[in-house]
Design an enzyme around this catalytic site. Sequence first.
Site, mmCIF file in Angstrom:
data_model
loop_
_atom_site.group_PDB
_atom_site.id
_atom_site.type_symbol
_atom_site.label_atom_id
_atom_site.label_comp_id
_atom_site.label_asym_id
_atom_site.label_seq_id
_atom_site.Cartn_x
_atom_site.Cartn_y
_atom_site.Cartn_z
ATOM 1 N N GLY A 108 0.840 -1.185 0.000
ATOM 2 C CA GLY A 108 0.000 0.000 0.000
ATOM 3 C C GLY A 108 0.877 1.238 0.000
ATOM 4 C CD GLN A 138 3.478 5.761 2.608
ATOM 5 O OE1 GLN A 138 2.531 5.208 2.093
ATOM 6 N NE2 GLN A 138 4.457 5.090 3.204
ATOM 7 C CB CYS A 192 5.479 2.402 7.535
ATOM 8 S SG CYS A 192 5.023 3.859 6.589
ATOM 9 C CG LEU A 193 6.686 1.060 1.479
ATOM 10 C CD1 LEU A 193 6.057 1.401 0.133
ATOM 11 C CD2 LEU A 193 7.762 0.007 1.308
ATOM 12 C CG HIS A 246 0.429 6.739 5.437
ATOM 13 N ND1 HIS A 246 1.533 7.335 6.004
ATOM 14 C CD2 HIS A 246 0.775 5.442 5.246
ATOM 15 C CE1 HIS A 246 2.503 6.437 6.148
ATOM 16 N NE2 HIS A 246 2.063 5.270 5.693
ATOM 17 C CG HIS A 255 -0.157 1.316 7.363
ATOM 18 N ND1 HIS A 255 0.811 0.903 8.256
ATOM 19 C CD2 HIS A 255 0.476 2.140 6.485
ATOM 20 C CE1 HIS A 255 1.964 1.459 7.916
ATOM 21 N NE2 HIS A 255 1.795 2.217 6.851
ATOM 22 C CD GLU A 256 -1.028 2.416 2.882
ATOM 23 O OE1 GLU A 256 -0.649 3.586 2.720
ATOM 24 O OE2 GLU A 256 -0.239 1.485 3.145
HETATM 25 ZN ZN LIG Z 1 3.010 3.489 5.746
#
Ligand SMILES: [Zn+2]
Length: 163
Positions: A46, A51, A88-89, A134, A130-131
Amino acid sequence: MGIRKIVEYPNEVLSRAGKPVEKFDEELRKLCEDMFETMYEAEGVGLAAPQIGVSLRLFVMDCEGIKLIAANPQIVEAKGEQTGAEGCLSVGKIPAILVRPSEVTLRAQDLEGNWFEKTATGLAARCFLHETDHCDGKLFIDHLPKLRREMVIKKFRKEKKGR
Ligand SMILES: [Zn+2]
């Protein structure tokens, strides 16, 4: 534009709530294409617009057979409980155990601006949460107890130095 640079913690764009998506146009379609490309390149499931430094309430995901674009996402129902690792990226994929609801219903708009609802369980449910976080300027580490959060940040800083 293709693959974008992933913004990392503690960049302030990650802690800012995104602006609502208002225009469902070609530009949005292209942005989503870039987001998918960037997510696949980073081997994520995701990716939210903040991000890549775009402060919009928008995310893409491809997780456990659920591939979608969500503009202006909201969590309309969350029940049950699951305990599992999350990463998380934007925080170097450092994993931490986080308790989340196990069944989650997302309401969002697609590329044409049509509202839809989708219910998911397991990892995909975790991804919805999670997304959407964000998009609201929240990171998964914000849900962690202080000590565990500090540990993730410490590991992330170390990992970043080693790159
Ligand atoms: Zn993330």
